[in-house]
Scaffold this active site. Structure first.
Site, short mmCIF file in Angstrom:
data_model
loop_
_atom_site.label_atom_id
_atom_site.label_comp_id
_atom_site.label_asym_id
_atom_site.label_seq_id
_atom_site.Cartn_x
_atom_site.Cartn_y
_atom_site.Cartn_z
N VAL A 62 0.84 -1.20 0.00
CA VAL A 62 0.00 0.00 0.00
C VAL A 62 0.87 1.25 0.00
CG1 VAL A 62 -1.77 1.30 1.25
CG2 VAL A 62 -1.95 -1.19 1.05
N TYR A 63 1.90 1.27 0.82
CA TYR A 63 2.86 2.38 0.83
C TYR A 63 3.46 2.57 -0.57
CZ TYR A 63 7.29 4.79 1.77
OH TYR A 63 8.36 5.65 1.75
N GLY A 64 3.94 1.48 -1.16
CA GLY A 64 4.51 1.56 -2.50
C GLY A 64 3.50 2.02 -3.53
N ALA A 66 0.91 3.96 -2.98
CA ALA A 66 0.67 5.39 -2.78
C ALA A 66 1.82 6.22 -3.38
CB ALA A 66 0.51 5.70 -1.30
N LYS A 67 3.05 5.76 -3.19
CA LYS A 67 4.21 6.46 -3.75
C LYS A 67 4.21 6.38 -5.28
CE LYS A 67 6.39 7.93 -0.03
NZ LYS A 67 6.71 9.36 0.20
#
Length: 159
Positions: A62-64, A66-67
């Site tokens: 999810v972090y990746g 979003a980035k």
């Protein structure tokens, strides 16, 4: 530092902070500064993303995402505002030696294993990131827009 759970063990409440900060944060910041930049006919936007958004990382999907979303948004925005003299780029960082990662790299064995993935055999310093941002924010990068510059010590070498 605790390993995040796998994606399939998480839900929207877990995802929202990552998306709010790393994607919506970029949208809100750009929306706040663009009217003045368009009016002046000049501006530079540099978003800090992560190699997790370029190459993927286990348990950070999810972090990746979003980035990666911020990077895609930046490319589209670059095409939309370039005619107004505004450059839009990203700097993709890998591990930077900051207080936020200090606990993760404090264990010498964990740090040693992690450093095997870095060609230059050191973690990044805040100045490494700042120098890339400074370049992209300067007139030296006047003909650079819609790009993502990896600043990662060779962690993720891609064509």
């Amino acid at each position: 530092m605790e390993t995040p759970p796998p994606f399939w063990e998480t839900g929207p409440k877990d995802w929202e902070p990552w998306i709010a900060t790393n994607f919506y944060g970029v949208l809100h910041a750009c929306r706040a500064v663009l009217p003045g930049m368009v009016e002046r006919g000049y501006g530079r936007i540099v978003s800090v993303i992560s190699d997790a958004g370029r190459t993927g990382e286990p348990n950070l999907a999810v972090y990746g995402g979003a980035k990666a979303g911020a990077a895609g948004f930046s490319r589209g925005l670059a095409k939309a505002v370039g005619r107004h003299g505004i450059g839009v780029n990203c700097v993709a960082l890998s591990t930077i030696n900051t207080p936020g990662v200090a606990s993760a790299i404090a264990d010498p064995e964990i740090a040693r294993k992690a450093l095997r993935g870095y060609v230059v055999r050191r973690f990044g310093e805040p100045s490494d990131a700042a120098n890339a941002v400074l370049y992209l924010a300067s007139d030296a990068a006047a003909w650079v827009t819609g790009q993502t510059y990896p600043v990662n010590g060779g962690y993720a070498i891609t064509p």
